[in-house]
Enzyme design. Structure first.
Site, mmCIF file in Angstrom:
data_model
loop_
_atom_site.group_PDB
_atom_site.id
_atom_site.type_symbol
_atom_site.label_atom_id
_atom_site.label_comp_id
_atom_site.label_asym_id
_atom_site.label_seq_id
_atom_site.Cartn_x
_atom_site.Cartn_y
_atom_site.Cartn_z
ATOM 1 N N ARG A 18 0.819 -1.218 0.000
ATOM 2 C CA ARG A 18 0.000 0.000 0.000
ATOM 3 C C ARG A 18 0.853 1.269 0.000
ATOM 4 O O ARG A 18 0.317 2.359 -0.135
ATOM 5 C CB ARG A 18 -0.973 -0.016 1.179
ATOM 6 N N LYS A 25 8.788 -1.526 2.819
ATOM 7 C CA LYS A 25 8.140 -0.551 3.701
ATOM 8 C C LYS A 25 9.053 -0.035 4.815
ATOM 9 O O LYS A 25 9.131 1.176 5.050
ATOM 10 C CB LYS A 25 6.880 -1.178 4.309
ATOM 11 N N ASN A 173 -5.404 -4.199 20.583
ATOM 12 C CA ASN A 173 -4.034 -4.693 20.693
ATOM 13 C C ASN A 173 -3.089 -3.831 19.855
ATOM 14 O O ASN A 173 -3.278 -3.686 18.645
ATOM 15 C CB ASN A 173 -4.000 -6.151 20.204
ATOM 16 N N LYS A 337 30.874 21.439 0.918
ATOM 17 C CA LYS A 337 30.853 19.983 0.945
ATOM 18 C C LYS A 337 32.241 19.473 1.273
ATOM 19 O O LYS A 337 33.215 19.956 0.688
ATOM 20 C CB LYS A 337 30.410 19.441 -0.417
ATOM 21 N N TYR A 373 36.167 19.287 -9.493
ATOM 22 C CA TYR A 373 35.846 18.106 -10.299
ATOM 23 C C TYR A 373 36.280 18.339 -11.742
ATOM 24 O O TYR A 373 35.908 19.344 -12.351
ATOM 25 C CB TYR A 373 34.332 17.872 -10.224
ATOM 26 N N SER A 409 40.712 39.578 -7.488
ATOM 27 C CA SER A 409 39.338 39.290 -7.906
ATOM 28 C C SER A 409 39.285 38.817 -9.350
ATOM 29 O O SER A 409 40.039 39.296 -10.185
ATOM 30 C CB SER A 409 38.487 40.550 -7.795
HETATM 31 C C1 UD1 Z 1 -1.749 -7.331 14.237
HETATM 32 C C2 UD1 Z 1 -2.353 -8.057 15.450
HETATM 33 C C3 UD1 Z 1 -3.560 -7.277 15.935
HETATM 34 C C4 UD1 Z 1 -3.163 -5.872 16.284
HETATM 35 C C5 UD1 Z 1 -2.476 -5.188 15.092
HETATM 36 C C6 UD1 Z 1 -1.892 -3.889 15.534
HETATM 37 C C7 UD1 Z 1 -1.915 -10.423 15.111
HETATM 38 C C8 UD1 Z 1 -2.469 -11.721 14.708
HETATM 39 N N1 UD1 Z 1 -2.726 -9.390 15.039
HETATM 40 O O1 UD1 Z 1 -2.729 -7.366 13.208
HETATM 41 O O2 UD1 Z 1 -4.131 -7.900 17.083
HETATM 42 O O3 UD1 Z 1 -4.309 -5.136 16.681
HETATM 43 O O4 UD1 Z 1 -1.396 -6.002 14.595
HETATM 44 O O5 UD1 Z 1 -1.371 -3.196 14.462
HETATM 45 O O6 UD1 Z 1 -0.763 -10.361 15.491
HETATM 46 N N2 UD1 Z 1 4.203 -10.015 9.660
HETATM 47 C C9 UD1 Z 1 5.202 -10.835 9.208
HETATM 48 N N3 UD1 Z 1 4.873 -12.065 8.738
HETATM 49 C C10 UD1 Z 1 3.587 -12.502 8.694
HETATM 50 C C11 UD1 Z 1 2.572 -11.647 9.130
HETATM 51 C C12 UD1 Z 1 2.915 -10.408 9.615
HETATM 52 O O7 UD1 Z 1 6.380 -10.468 9.267
HETATM 53 O O8 UD1 Z 1 3.383 -13.638 8.264
HETATM 54 C C13 UD1 Z 1 4.566 -8.693 10.167
HETATM 55 C C14 UD1 Z 1 4.054 -7.576 9.277
HETATM 56 O O9 UD1 Z 1 5.046 -7.176 8.345
HETATM 57 C C15 UD1 Z 1 3.797 -6.459 10.274
HETATM 58 C C16 UD1 Z 1 3.405 -7.206 11.537
HETATM 59 O O10 UD1 Z 1 3.924 -8.513 11.416
HETATM 60 O O11 UD1 Z 1 4.967 -5.714 10.551
HETATM 61 C C17 UD1 Z 1 1.914 -7.245 11.781
HETATM 62 O O12 UD1 Z 1 1.261 -7.889 10.719
HETATM 63 P P1 UD1 Z 1 -0.114 -7.355 10.138
HETATM 64 O O13 UD1 Z 1 -0.513 -8.228 9.022
HETATM 65 O O14 UD1 Z 1 -0.046 -5.898 9.904
HETATM 66 O O15 UD1 Z 1 -1.070 -7.649 11.373
HETATM 67 P P2 UD1 Z 1 -2.460 -6.978 11.660
HETATM 68 O O16 UD1 Z 1 -3.516 -7.680 10.895
HETATM 69 O O17 UD1 Z 1 -2.341 -5.519 11.519
#
Ligand code: UD1
Ligand code: MG
Length: 454
Positions: A18, A25, A173, A337, A373, A409
């Site tokens: 996004r 990101k 959360n 620089k 340069y 100058s």
């Molecule tokens: C998650 C929480 C949710 C909370 C929210 C807050 C869980 C299941 N849910 O949801 O309760 O309210 O964050 O923002 O944890 N990521 C990975 N690998 C994966 C999945 C995710 O690295 O397989 C990383 C993503 O890049 C991101 C983070 O984990 O940095 C959170 O993942 P995202 O998919 O944004 O979780 P949410 O659905 O937002």
């Protein structure tokens, strides 16, 4: 906190689609450093002793940034996005090595404060097995809801899996969590994927811990700390929040910002006491301004060091490697620089000084350019102490101007000038007495002749 060890697991496997960007990101910039760097800095400030960064496949650039910011960082690859718990378990090797506290934090949450991470750790030290961050967003849609009973935390239900009654809960959360190292592995191994999204939810850790008769707690913070960045608009919003914090910290440290809202700081900008920053100044990364210096309006600085009492701008540009010693003056439309400007030297108007040294007390006249340069390589210019460079001179590097020397100058200086000498590198002036008057006389004769023939 005593000597409790702390492993931080940073989840950075997100695609960030996004953001509509070719850049992962967590490598987007906020206040002059990447989102990932902010998160790692907060972890370090909270006493993190080891860090494991979980990246997606083909994320070599994310791994490189993690290691640039934290050289001992372990990088683990999550091959497939199967949920937050699966991502944490990609760092299983780090968890198995053991730590007293295990913090799980998202790489796209750069506004998290070290104090909040410390509070999570304190909850573990107090006997909690799992500690989570709660917050009350203006719009809770999409967030997991915290199921509480009095002060106790029973579980977390994801938005997609929540019923109407649960969706009415305002306490959500924040995402990051802390685990007691002794039970973390056992809890994580019990997480399944029996839910709407068929993902391994880290949030299930809470009810699992309760089932194991372990203590779980929630700490509440304000929304700005946990808001994740998914879009360019959210990135801009986070930048605004971060700038407010940085300006406040600069003011509290004794700098004078005449119009704080117009000053753009980097996370690592260091402003000394009695530093004055006039309106509309931009600080890129790596700038130090020592006590009593003044940065005047519309100046742009990055990677520069400004010494005590120096005056920069208005409209000055200090690029990486610009080092201004005490009481140096750099005025309007001057670009510097990779150059050392020694104490008391001045370059007040319209100059480019690159790959150079300007000796103490030297005066660089308006329009002076170091021609550093040649189209292939960069060369150095050395200007001695007390030298005087006349206006509109071109110093063709490599070249040395000795101490106390004068450059006339408009000179183009291609050879070294000994100390105390005068160098002129321009066409000699000649004067033709009466020439202009004669020209005017001829013209008026011509006009009379033309009128007579009409
Ligand atoms: C998650 C929480 C949710 C909370 C929210 C807050 C869980 C299941 N849910 O949801 O309760 O309210 O964050 O923002 O944890 N990521 C990975 N690998 C994966 C999945 C995710 O690295 O397989 C990383 C993503 O890049 C991101 C983070 O984990 O940095 C959170 O993942 P995202 O998919 O944004 O979780 P949410 O659905 O937002
Ligand atoms: Mg999210």
């Amino acid at each position: 906190m005593g000597a409790r060890t702390c492993l931080a697991i940073v989840l950075a496997a997100g695609e960030g689609t996004r953001m509509l960007s070719s850049r992962p990101k967590v490598l987007h910039a906020l206040a002059g450093q990447t989102l990932l760097a902010h998160v790692l800095a907060a972890l370090r400030a909270a006493g993190g002793t080891q860090t494991a960064v979980v990246v997606g496949p083909d994320h070599a650039a994310v791994a490189a940034e993690a290691q640039a910011q934290w050289p001992q960082a372990q990088v683990h690859v999550q091959r497939e996005r199967r949920g937050t718990a699966d991502a944490v378990l990609a760092a299983r090797a780090a968890i198995e090595r053991g730590a007293d506290d295990i913090l799980v934090i998202f790489g796209d949450t750069p506004l998290i404060r070290p104090q909040t991470l410390q509070k999570l750790r304190a909850a573990l030290a107090d006997g909690a097995a799992v500690a989570v961050i709660g917050f009350r967003p203006a719009d809770p849609t999409g967030y997991g809801r915290l199921l509480t009973e009095g002060a106790g935390l029973l579980g977390i239900v994801e938005h997609a899996d929540a019923n109407e009654r649960q969706r009415a809960i305002k306490l959500c959360n924040g995402g990051l969590m802390a685990f007691d190292g002794r039970t973390a592995q056992a809890i994580l191994d019990k997480i399944g994927c029996d839910n709407r999204k068929h993902e391994f939810y880290l949030t299930d850790a809470v009810s699992i811990a309760r089932g194991m008769k372990l203590r779980t707690v929630a700490l509440e913070v304000t929304e700005d700390e946990v808001s994740g960045i998914n879009t360019k608009a959210q990135l801009a919003q986070a930048e605004a929040t971060m700038q407010q914090r940085l300006r406040q910290a600069a003011l509290e440290a004794g700098a004078t910002l005449v119009a704080p809202d117009t000053v753009h700081l980097a996370a690592d900008t260091r402003l000394g006491k009695d530093v004055t920053v006039e309106p509309y100044v931009v600080f890129g990364p790596g700038v130090v301004v020592e006590d009593g210096a003044t940065i005047r309006s519309f100046s742009h600085l990055s990677g520069a060091h400004v010494g005590k009492g120096a005056i920069v701008g208005p409209f000055a540009r200090l690029r990486p490697g610009a080092r201004l010693e005490q009481d140096v003056h750099v005025g309007n439309f001057v670009e510097i620089k990779e150059a050392l400007i020694e104490a008391g030297a001045k370059a007040n108007h319209l100059s480019y000084i690159g790959d150079a040294r300007v000796g103490a007390g030297a005066n660089v006249g308006a329009g002076t350019i170091t021609c550093n340069y040649d189209g292939e390589a960069k060369h150095r210019t050395d200007i001695g102490a007390g030298a005087f460079i006349g206006s509109n001179s071109a110093l063709v590097a490599p070249v040395t101007i000795g101490d106390g020397a004068y450059v006339g100058s408009g000179s183009v200086i291609t050879g070294d000038v000994p100390p105390g000498a005068l160098a002129l590198g321009r066409a000699r002036q000649f004067v033709k007495e009466g020439w202009a008057s004669r020209l005017r006389g001829l013209k008026s004769l011509g006009k009379k002749a033309a009128r007579a023939s009409d």
